[in-house]
Design a protein around this motif. Structure first.
Motif, mmCIF file in Angstrom:
data_model
loop_
_atom_site.group_PDB
_atom_site.id
_atom_site.type_symbol
_atom_site.label_atom_id
_atom_site.label_comp_id
_atom_site.label_asym_id
_atom_site.label_seq_id
_atom_site.Cartn_x
_atom_site.Cartn_y
_atom_site.Cartn_z
ATOM 1 N N UNK A 175 13.262 -33.437 -37.076
ATOM 2 C CA UNK A 175 14.002 -32.684 -35.746
ATOM 3 C C UNK A 175 15.029 -33.911 -35.174
ATOM 4 N N UNK A 176 14.607 -35.293 -35.534
ATOM 5 C CA UNK A 176 15.509 -36.471 -34.963
ATOM 6 C C UNK A 176 14.557 -37.683 -35.531
ATOM 7 N N UNK B 81 9.416 -35.765 -35.569
ATOM 8 C CA UNK B 81 10.388 -36.574 -35.865
ATOM 9 C C UNK B 81 9.955 -37.678 -36.813
ATOM 10 N N UNK B 82 11.026 -38.464 -37.224
ATOM 11 C CA UNK B 82 10.874 -39.765 -38.084
ATOM 12 C C UNK B 82 9.616 -40.414 -37.525
ATOM 13 N N UNK B 83 9.974 -40.715 -36.158
ATOM 14 C CA UNK B 83 8.675 -41.724 -35.793
ATOM 15 C C UNK B 83 7.464 -41.060 -35.658
ATOM 16 N N UNK C 271 13.231 -39.210 -27.937
ATOM 17 C CA UNK C 271 14.289 -39.217 -27.027
ATOM 18 C C UNK C 271 15.661 -38.992 -28.050
ATOM 19 N N UNK C 272 15.800 -38.687 -29.270
ATOM 20 C CA UNK C 272 16.768 -38.571 -30.118
ATOM 21 C C UNK C 272 16.640 -37.309 -30.780
ATOM 22 N N UNK C 273 16.338 -36.149 -30.131
ATOM 23 C CA UNK C 273 16.032 -35.034 -31.089
ATOM 24 C C UNK C 273 17.685 -34.512 -31.206
ATOM 25 N N UNK C 274 17.936 -34.341 -32.736
ATOM 26 C CA UNK C 274 19.507 -34.139 -32.889
ATOM 27 C C UNK C 274 19.531 -32.782 -33.836
ATOM 28 N N UNK C 275 18.340 -32.226 -34.059
ATOM 29 C CA UNK C 275 18.398 -31.234 -35.259
ATOM 30 C C UNK C 275 19.495 -29.971 -34.915
ATOM 31 N N UNK C 276 19.851 -29.842 -33.547
ATOM 32 C CA UNK C 276 20.825 -28.654 -33.310
ATOM 33 C C UNK C 276 22.191 -29.029 -33.863
ATOM 34 N N UNK D 133 19.353 -39.554 -39.651
ATOM 35 C CA UNK D 133 19.476 -38.867 -38.791
ATOM 36 C C UNK D 133 19.920 -39.741 -37.283
ATOM 37 N N UNK D 134 20.061 -41.056 -37.695
ATOM 38 C CA UNK D 134 20.529 -42.035 -36.326
ATOM 39 C C UNK D 134 22.026 -42.526 -36.913
#
Ligand SMILES: Cc1cc2nc3c(=O)[nH]c(=O)nc-3n(C[C@H](O)[C@H](O)[C@H](O)COP(=O)(O)O)c2cc1C
Length: 334
Positions: A156-157, A186-188, A161-166, A129-130
């Motif tokens: 989700x991300x 999220x991963x975190x 601060x880095x939700x990239x799912x879309x 995801x990163x």
């Protein structure tokens, strides 16, 4: 001539995945050290429409490590089933996918969600995801290398601060993945906080391939909520260990709006023993009994003095001792 926007593969009722057509599928989540072959077979019998293997390292698979091969060995009664693999190197992922294709899964799933430090530090699982370009290359290469459908399970991300799912959803669809499962954290977050289901509605608008919603589905009402948000399938993990009848309960609720009565002890104990027997057959008595211990609390939940009973069962190492102990409580108070 315009073709208009592509239409959703599934019609909100039947989910299409390769040769599979499944009516509102309820899916057993992959869970390391939990969803082994015996548990998957029992979950299929208790209403899960589809199951996944535990995630398996592509590096271990391509080195023919026996433990990895065992993880991806599947049995007819488990179908439909997806084999889940993880890794960070494109070539290794391709070779592992080609290898597991020979085990004849109904689909191959790429894990892009596991949060554990040991994996993400190696660029595996949620670390993808990163690095979306690399993530894309892996999915694309695996899709091209096998003839069974390839699916992706992710989060989700990396963090809030880095939700990239879309972007991920569009990307995996564009490179040919045939379904997407989203654990709405999220991963975190790991398993902290609450799964944020609202994202499922947004993802739904972005893709036409089947969308499987996951995270914190604990009740039939939760599952209905996710279907109503536009999910084609709903995946349940931990609650299926806590309550092995959850899939039947969800099905009944979706059909009638009613929650079925709790199963009689006789039936719970019968299934518990069958599950244990499968575990012993599959792993041998010592390992089969020890690895089964995590399931007592689900089967015995609500039993009077369950804590004491569980404690006794935890000490036992012979199938026969356990059978006799559980036999005594069959029909208790019924
Ligand atoms: C013990 C355990 C092992 C897990 N192993 C895997 C795995 O092998 N592959 C995977 O994609 N997700 C794995 N997960 C995540 C689950 O599939 C699921 O996404 C997560 O538990 C959220 O769903 P739930 O709230 O219904 O449990 C695991 C979760 C748990 C609790």
């Amino acid at each position: 001539m315009g073709f208009g926007p592509p239409t959703r593969w599934s019609n909100g009722k039947v989910m299409k995945l390769g040769k599979l057509d499944i009516d509102k599928p309820l899916i057993m989540a992959p869970m390391e050290n939990v969803t082994d072959a015996p548990f998957r077979a029992i979950m299929r019998r208790l209403g899960a429409d589809m199951v996944f293997t535990e995630f398996t390292s592509c590096e271990a698979l391509i080195r023919d490590i026996a433990k990895a091969d065992k993880k991806v060995t599947i049995f007819e009664e488990e179908r439909p089933i997806g084999i889940q693999i993880f890794g960070s190197h494109i070539d290794s992922m391709v070779r592992a996918a080609q290898k597991v294709e020979q085990f004849a899964p109904d689909f191959i799933d790429i894990n892009a969600g596991c949060w554990s430090k040991s994996h993400v530090s190696r660029g595996e699982c949620a670390a993808l995801l990163k690095d979306l370009p690399h993530f894309e290359k892996i999915v694309q290469a695996v899709v091209k290398s096998v003839s069974v459908p390839v699916t992706v399970k992710t989060r989700l991300g990396w963090d809030q601060d880095s939700i990239v799912i879309l972007d991920v959803a569009k990307m995996v669809e564009q490179v040919g993945a045939q379904a997407l499962t989203v654990h709405c954290r999220t991963r975190n977050q790991g398993y902290k906080g609450k799964a944020d289901w609202k994202w499922l509605e947004e993802i739904r608008k972005k893709i036409v391939i089947p969308l499987i919603g996951n995270g914190d589905v604990k009740t039939p009402q939760d599952a209905k909520f996710l279907f109503d948000l536009g999910c084609d399938g709903v995946m349940v993990g931990r609650q299926a260990v806590a309550d092995p009848w959850i899939f039947q309960e969800i099905k009944e609720f979706l059909k009638t709006g009613k929650i079925p009565p709790i199963k009689p002890w006789k039936e719970k104990i019968k299934i518990c023993l069958e599950h244990l027997q499968l575990s012993v057959k599959y792993k041998g008595e010592a390992h089969g009994v020890i690895t089964f211990r995590k399931h007592y609390s689900g089967y015995l939940h609500g039993f009077p003095h369950a804590a004491k009973l569980r404690c006794d069962l935890m000490q036992m190492i012979n199938f026969e001792d356990i059978r006799q102990t559980l036999d005594k409580i069959q029909g208790w108070n019924e």
